[in-house]
Design a protein around this motif. Sequence first.
Motif, PDB file in Angstrom:
ATOM      1  N   LEU A   1      -1.614  11.095   5.570  1.00  0.00           N
ATOM      2  CA  LEU A   1      -2.396  11.445   6.751  1.00  0.00           C
ATOM      3  C   LEU A   1      -3.444  12.506   6.427  1.00  0.00           C
ATOM      4  O   LEU A   1      -4.327  12.775   7.233  1.00  0.00           O
ATOM      5  N   GLY A   2      -3.329  13.133   5.244  1.00  0.00           N
ATOM      6  CA  GLY A   2      -4.288  14.153   4.865  1.00  0.00           C
ATOM      7  C   GLY A   2      -3.740  15.540   5.085  1.00  0.00           C
ATOM      8  O   GLY A   2      -2.626  15.733   5.582  1.00  0.00           O
ATOM      9  N   THR A   3      -4.541  16.529   4.749  1.00  0.00           N
ATOM     10  CA  THR A   3      -4.098  17.920   4.833  1.00  0.00           C
ATOM     11  C   THR A   3      -4.508  18.587   6.138  1.00  0.00           C
ATOM     12  O   THR A   3      -4.275  19.763   6.342  1.00  0.00           O
ATOM     13  N   ILE A   4      -5.145  17.834   7.039  1.00  0.00           N
ATOM     14  CA  ILE A   4      -5.513  18.382   8.334  1.00  0.00           C
ATOM     15  C   ILE A   4      -4.253  18.546   9.180  1.00  0.00           C
ATOM     16  O   ILE A   4      -3.463  17.625   9.321  1.00  0.00           O
ATOM     17  N   ALA A   5      -4.073  19.722   9.731  1.00  0.00           N
ATOM     18  CA  ALA A   5      -2.885  19.979  10.546  1.00  0.00           C
ATOM     19  C   ALA A   5      -2.924  19.143  11.820  1.00  0.00           C
ATOM     20  O   ALA A   5      -3.905  19.162  12.553  1.00  0.00           O
ATOM     21  N   LEU A   6      -1.865  18.400  12.043  1.00  0.00           N
ATOM     22  CA  LEU A   6      -1.748  17.593  13.258  1.00  0.00           C
ATOM     23  C   LEU A   6      -0.868  18.373  14.240  1.00  0.00           C
ATOM     24  O   LEU A   6       0.286  18.663  13.955  1.00  0.00           O
ATOM     25  N   GLN A   7      -1.421  18.704  15.393  1.00  0.00           N
ATOM     26  CA  GLN A   7      -0.791  19.666  16.280  1.00  0.00           C
ATOM     27  C   GLN A   7       0.233  19.073  17.236  1.00  0.00           C
ATOM     28  O   GLN A   7       1.113  19.766  17.709  1.00  0.00           O
ATOM     29  N   ASN A   8       0.108  17.792  17.593  1.00  0.00           N
ATOM     30  CA  ASN A   8       1.049  17.239  18.558  1.00  0.00           C
ATOM     31  C   ASN A   8       1.428  15.816  18.206  1.00  0.00           C
ATOM     32  O   ASN A   8       0.849  15.196  17.316  1.00  0.00           O
ATOM     33  N   GLU A   9       2.432  15.315  18.947  1.00  0.00           N
ATOM     34  CA  GLU A   9       2.978  13.995  18.641  1.00  0.00           C
ATOM     35  C   GLU A   9       1.939  12.879  18.770  1.00  0.00           C
ATOM     36  O   GLU A   9       1.901  11.953  17.952  1.00  0.00           O
ATOM     37  N   LEU A  10       1.104  12.952  19.783  1.00  0.00           N
ATOM     38  CA  LEU A  10       0.119  11.896  20.011  1.00  0.00           C
ATOM     39  C   LEU A  10      -0.857  11.777  18.853  1.00  0.00           C
ATOM     40  O   LEU A  10      -1.238  10.675  18.456  1.00  0.00           O
ATOM     41  N   GLU A  11      -1.277  12.918  18.292  1.00  0.00           N
ATOM     42  CA  GLU A  11      -2.181  12.885  17.146  1.00  0.00           C
ATOM     43  C   GLU A  11      -1.507  12.250  15.932  1.00  0.00           C
ATOM     44  O   GLU A  11      -2.116  11.466  15.202  1.00  0.00           O
ATOM     45  N   ILE A  12      -0.241  12.591  15.730  1.00  0.00           N
ATOM     46  CA  ILE A  12       0.491  12.028  14.591  1.00  0.00           C
ATOM     47  C   ILE A  12       0.701  10.531  14.783  1.00  0.00           C
ATOM     48  O   ILE A  12       0.498   9.740  13.859  1.00  0.00           O
ATOM     49  N   GLU A  13       1.101  10.129  15.994  1.00  0.00           N
ATOM     50  CA  GLU A  13       1.291   8.701  16.281  1.00  0.00           C
ATOM     51  C   GLU A  13       0.014   7.913  16.016  1.00  0.00           C
ATOM     52  O   GLU A  13       0.033   6.857  15.375  1.00  0.00           O
ATOM     53  N   LYS A  14      -1.105   8.412  16.521  1.00  0.00           N
ATOM     54  CA  LYS A  14      -2.384   7.712  16.358  1.00  0.00           C
ATOM     55  C   LYS A  14      -2.748   7.598  14.891  1.00  0.00           C
ATOM     56  O   LYS A  14      -3.189   6.536  14.432  1.00  0.00           O
ATOM     57  N   SER A  15      -2.542   8.668  14.140  1.00  0.00           N
ATOM     58  CA  SER A  15      -2.864   8.647  12.717  1.00  0.00           C
ATOM     59  C   SER A  15      -1.978   7.665  11.968  1.00  0.00           C
ATOM     60  O   SER A  15      -2.438   6.946  11.074  1.00  0.00           O
ATOM     61  N   LEU A  16      -0.695   7.609  12.323  1.00  0.00           N
ATOM     62  CA  LEU A  16       0.214   6.660  11.680  1.00  0.00           C
ATOM     63  C   LEU A  16      -0.176   5.219  12.013  1.00  0.00           C
ATOM     64  O   LEU A  16      -0.122   4.330  11.153  1.00  0.00           O
ATOM     65  N   ALA A  17      -0.563   4.986  13.275  1.00  0.00           N
ATOM     66  CA  ALA A  17      -0.982   3.643  13.684  1.00  0.00           C
ATOM     67  C   ALA A  17      -2.275   3.241  12.983  1.00  0.00           C
ATOM     68  O   ALA A  17      -2.462   2.076  12.621  1.00  0.00           O
ATOM     69  N   ASP A  18      -3.184   4.200  12.792  1.00  0.00           N
ATOM     70  CA  ASP A  18      -4.442   3.912  12.101  1.00  0.00           C
ATOM     71  C   ASP A  18      -4.211   3.579  10.632  1.00  0.00           C
ATOM     72  O   ASP A  18      -4.983   2.836  10.026  1.00  0.00           O
ATOM     73  N   LYS A  19      -3.139   4.142  10.062  1.00  0.00           N
ATOM     74  CA  LYS A  19      -2.816   3.895   8.651  1.00  0.00           C
ATOM     75  C   LYS A  19      -1.462   3.195   8.567  1.00  0.00           C
ATOM     76  O   LYS A  19      -0.553   3.623   7.842  1.00  0.00           O
ATOM     77  N   VAL A  20      -1.362   2.102   9.306  1.00  0.00           N
ATOM     78  CA  VAL A  20      -0.069   1.438   9.459  1.00  0.00           C
ATOM     79  C   VAL A  20       0.460   0.897   8.140  1.00  0.00           C
ATOM     80  O   VAL A  20       1.672   0.876   7.912  1.00  0.00           O
ATOM     81  N   THR A  21      -0.432   0.480   7.223  1.00  0.00           N
ATOM     82  CA  THR A  21       0.035  -0.033   5.927  1.00  0.00           C
ATOM     83  C   THR A  21       0.749   1.055   5.140  1.00  0.00           C
ATOM     84  O   THR A  21       1.833   0.833   4.585  1.00  0.00           O
ATOM     85  N   ASP A  22       0.149   2.251   5.099  1.00  0.00           N
ATOM     86  CA  ASP A  22       0.787   3.378   4.412  1.00  0.00           C
ATOM     87  C   ASP A  22       2.080   3.779   5.121  1.00  0.00           C
ATOM     88  O   ASP A  22       3.069   4.137   4.471  1.00  0.00           O
ATOM     89  N   PHE A  23       2.057   3.726   6.424  1.00  0.00           N
ATOM     90  CA  PHE A  23       3.230   4.074   7.221  1.00  0.00           C
ATOM     91  C   PHE A  23       4.401   3.137   6.914  1.00  0.00           C
ATOM     92  O   PHE A  23       5.529   3.577   6.664  1.00  0.00           O
ATOM     93  N   LEU A  24       4.134   1.843   6.902  1.00  0.00           N
ATOM     94  CA  LEU A  24       5.188   0.871   6.626  1.00  0.00           C
ATOM     95  C   LEU A  24       5.696   0.998   5.197  1.00  0.00           C
ATOM     96  O   LEU A  24       6.888   0.814   4.923  1.00  0.00           O
ATOM     97  N   LEU A  25       4.791   1.316   4.273  1.00  0.00           N
ATOM     98  CA  LEU A  25       5.181   1.493   2.882  1.00  0.00           C
ATOM     99  C   LEU A  25       6.145   2.661   2.746  1.00  0.00           C
ATOM    100  O   LEU A  25       7.143   2.585   2.020  1.00  0.00           O
ATOM    101  N   GLU A  26       5.870   3.743   3.475  1.00  0.00           N
ATOM    102  CA  GLU A  26       6.751   4.909   3.422  1.00  0.00           C
ATOM    103  C   GLU A  26       8.081   4.626   4.125  1.00  0.00           C
ATOM    104  O   GLU A  26       9.134   5.087   3.680  1.00  0.00           O
ATOM    105  N   MET A  27       8.063   3.853   5.189  1.00  0.00           N
ATOM    106  CA  MET A  27       9.301   3.521   5.884  1.00  0.00           C
ATOM    107  C   MET A  27      10.189   2.631   5.028  1.00  0.00           C
ATOM    108  O   MET A  27      11.414   2.748   5.064  1.00  0.00           O
ATOM    109  N   GLY A  28       9.584   1.725   4.272  1.00  0.00           N
ATOM    110  CA  GLY A  28      10.359   0.875   3.381  1.00  0.00           C
ATOM    111  C   GLY A  28      10.297  -0.589   3.756  1.00  0.00           C
ATOM    112  O   GLY A  28       9.923  -0.952   4.874  1.00  0.00           O
TER     113      GLY A  28
END
Length: 381
Positions: free
Chosen positions: A222-249
């Motif tokens: 997600l990068g080194t930018i501090a994500l302050q709340n859940e909605l920002e983290i969710e959106k970033s994970l959804a935007d990078k869903v391939t990386d997210f799924l890779l990390e989940m397994g």
Amino acid sequence: MEYKMTTPVQSVQMLPQGYELWRKEIIALIEKSKYQAILNVNAEMLALYWKIGSDIIKKQERLGWGTQVVEQLSKDLTSRFPDDRGYSSRNLWNMKRFAKAYPNFPILQVPLAEIRKLPIPQASLAELVKDGKEFLNVPLTQITWYHHISLLPKIKDAAKRAFYIMVTAQEGWSRDVMLLQIANDYINAKGKSINNFEKTLPPVQSDLARYTFKDPYNFSFLGTIALQNELEIEKSLADKVTDFLLEMGRGFSFVGRQYHLTVDGDDYYIDILMYHLKLHCYVVVELKAVEFIPEFVSKLNFYISAVDDTVKSPEDKPTIGLLLCRSKSDTKARFALRGISQPLGIAEYETEKLFADVASALPQIDEIEEDMDDYDEQRGK
């Protein structure tokens, strides 16, 4: 004369019943054949490189040949096979290292007692060891040459190396992803979430669920930018869903973010809803940008029940909840799970590992020493 054109839709409609199933079977057959061909090519290349590496060892140990012979062999092979890129002096030394590390090629033989210490589901282990032997034979041809030469200097322990060979093949990791997972200490994170699976799921399902989740999860993509709340983290994970799924397994599929549920006329929104193809169940993921507090479990427990009643089909297994927090007290997490009847896991996640990433990219002391050993060998010392 007037000709009538036949549209693709009409052509499909004219096909006999059963064609679609037959077509899928043929496609699956072709894909399997191509995959097998790739495995065969890889096995042949590994066998060749191991034989060359073994010959280098024999010539040096038994005949006392110096390193200049290897340098000359590299020049001769490169001249004879100009289109092949595998005969550089560096790769020839890698072949020697490969042969030295795996004297029993094409297998890596590891004591079963050592394998049992690793995060491998008991059901999977039972499939690997069916004859009661005291050793586990791990096929080296499951991964490529480029995986092997990257894995060798990183992991010294044979059992841990066997683990990474198996999980790399199972997860379909590229070499770079494998190295990233090693840098993130995947082997010590796998199966380490705080959970109540043993008490809430049948034995086989519990075993698989336990090793499906880990702690911590690394979301540094997600990068080194501090994500302050859940909605920002969710959106970033959804935007990078391939990386997210890779990390989940392997096995996880993304269903939706802020997944809407209606319970008794009220609206609720699940942070992230996923489905696991091996566990055959929905996974409710709740993200918290703060330290774990026990109250989080109650809300997630509610969402699990709601998904079981309104989303899950009769064929699906019980829904599992995963609570991801910035940090947690393991003791508080265990206390919070007591008496909870729904399957639920609690883990931490990281979004910044800048220093660790830089450090992992630097050569380690043992790697430097190995490079120095190779240099000494090349000088005939």
